[in-house]
Design an enzyme around this catalytic site. Structure first.
Site, short mmCIF file in Angstrom:
data_model
loop_
_atom_site.label_atom_id
_atom_site.label_comp_id
_atom_site.label_asym_id
_atom_site.label_seq_id
_atom_site.Cartn_x
_atom_site.Cartn_y
_atom_site.Cartn_z
N HIS A 55 3.81 3.52 -8.86
CA HIS A 55 3.71 2.09 -9.15
C HIS A 55 5.03 1.55 -9.68
O HIS A 55 5.45 0.44 -9.36
CB HIS A 55 2.58 1.83 -10.14
CG HIS A 55 1.22 2.22 -9.63
ND1 HIS A 55 0.76 1.79 -8.40
CD2 HIS A 55 0.23 2.98 -10.17
CE1 HIS A 55 -0.46 2.29 -8.21
NE2 HIS A 55 -0.79 3.00 -9.26
N LEU A 84 11.87 -20.06 -3.89
CA LEU A 84 10.76 -19.26 -3.39
C LEU A 84 9.57 -19.33 -4.33
O LEU A 84 9.70 -19.21 -5.56
CB LEU A 84 11.20 -17.80 -3.25
CG LEU A 84 10.11 -16.80 -2.86
CD1 LEU A 84 9.65 -17.02 -1.43
CD2 LEU A 84 10.60 -15.36 -3.05
N ARG A 89 0.81 9.18 -10.45
CA ARG A 89 0.64 7.95 -9.69
C ARG A 89 1.38 6.78 -10.33
O ARG A 89 1.89 5.90 -9.64
CB ARG A 89 -0.85 7.62 -9.55
CG ARG A 89 -1.60 8.55 -8.60
CD ARG A 89 -3.08 8.24 -8.59
NE ARG A 89 -3.36 6.88 -8.14
CZ ARG A 89 -3.50 6.53 -6.87
NH1 ARG A 89 -3.37 7.44 -5.91
NH2 ARG A 89 -3.78 5.29 -6.54
N SER A 133 -9.73 -6.77 -6.73
CA SER A 133 -10.96 -6.72 -7.54
C SER A 133 -11.56 -5.32 -7.50
O SER A 133 -12.19 -4.89 -8.47
CB SER A 133 -11.96 -7.77 -7.04
OG SER A 133 -12.21 -7.62 -5.65
N ASP A 148 0.83 -1.21 0.00
CA ASP A 148 0.00 0.00 0.00
C ASP A 148 0.87 1.26 0.00
O ASP A 148 1.93 1.29 0.63
CB ASP A 148 -0.89 -0.01 1.24
CG ASP A 148 -2.00 1.02 1.17
OD1 ASP A 148 -2.32 1.48 0.06
OD2 ASP A 148 -2.54 1.37 2.23
N TRP A 159 2.93 7.98 -2.15
CA TRP A 159 4.36 8.20 -2.32
C TRP A 159 4.61 9.14 -3.50
O TRP A 159 5.42 10.08 -3.41
CB TRP A 159 5.06 6.86 -2.55
CG TRP A 159 6.54 6.91 -2.70
CD1 TRP A 159 7.49 6.80 -1.72
CD2 TRP A 159 7.29 7.10 -3.93
NE1 TRP A 159 8.76 6.90 -2.25
CE2 TRP A 159 8.65 7.08 -3.61
CE3 TRP A 159 6.91 7.27 -5.26
CZ2 TRP A 159 9.65 7.23 -4.57
CZ3 TRP A 159 7.90 7.42 -6.23
CH2 TRP A 159 9.25 7.40 -5.88
#
Length: 238
Positions: A34, A128, A30, A63, A17, A22
């Site tokens: 990301h 992993l 924005r 969603s 989040d 940020w």
């Protein structure tokens, strides 16, 4: 971290989040938040590999995120596709196996194609397990599982009294994964936001005040150290 090796969670789930905030604090679009968040994904993967974590589930696109402006959604899908394409050689080199959960049929065809390619190419990796929650919502997941079980009852394949926690869990998107031991949320928010509601019933919660783009390997190590201090009782007296 060696003194905490016996207390390293097998499965960590993360609500990533704060990308937008940020970016806003820096006067950036924005989408730049990301992009910056993608670097934190790399650091989280590296830290989990170093710590010996077996599963890392990242809440990459909910969603509810489909309700965001079309331009932002398109940018996110493009970023996801590019991220997976660029990181595939690295995942192969690092022995990382990719998985995806959610209503994946809602994703754009090009994005879904890259996801399928990355999943197939890494299928034989034994390190992993990186699980991306995409177009994911826990309530939707639970409803989907209930529908499957209801259909089996209607078809005479299953009696209602046969349904228990284990059977229900086997119809969730996460049927092949253990439940998370630790859930981390960044940006200081104190909610779970429709993420793995069934699976985190007994997960330890760690809240980071940092926005996701500022969350680095050291922060993952700190969260695991905090986890190692917890006394997990699972409802028992210990």
């Amino acid at each position: 971290m060696s003194e905490l090796n016996s207390n390293v969670p097998r499965h960590i789930a993360v609500i990533m989040d704060g990308n937008g905030r940020w970016a806003n604090e820096r006067g950036l679009p924005r989408r730049d938040g990301h992009r910056a968040g993608a670097e934190s994904v790399r650091e989280a993967v590296d830290a989990c590999r170093e710590l010996g974590v077996e599963y890392l589930t990242l809440y990459a696109f909910s969603s509810e995120n489909w309700k965001r402006p079309k331009a932002e959604v398109e940018a996110l899908m493009s970023l996801l596709e590019k991220f997976l394409k660029d990181k595939l050689p690295e995942m192969l080199k690092q022995n990382v196996r990719l998985h995806a959960i959610g209503q994946l049929d809602r994703l754009p065809a090009k994005c879904r194609k890259q996801i399928d390619k990355s999943i197939n190419k890494t299928a034989s990796n034994t390190g992993l397990n990186l699980v991306l929650a995409l177009s994911y919502g826990a309530r939707e997941e639970i409803v989907d599982a209930a529908k499957q079980l209801a259909q089996k009852v209607a078809d005479g394949e299953l009696a209602p009294e046969q349904i228990d926690n284990q059977l229900f869990a086997s119809h969730l998107y996460t049927a092949d994964f253990p439940d998370p031991d630790l859930m981390i949320r960044t940006s200081g928010e104190l909610r779970v936001s429709n993420f793995l509601l069934w699976q985190i019933s007994y997960a330890e919660l760690v809240i980071s005040q940092k926005f996701w783009p500022d969350f680095r390997a050291a922060d993952m190590h700190a969260a695991v150290a905090e986890y190692g201090k917890r006394n997990r009782r699972f409802g028992e007296l210990k």
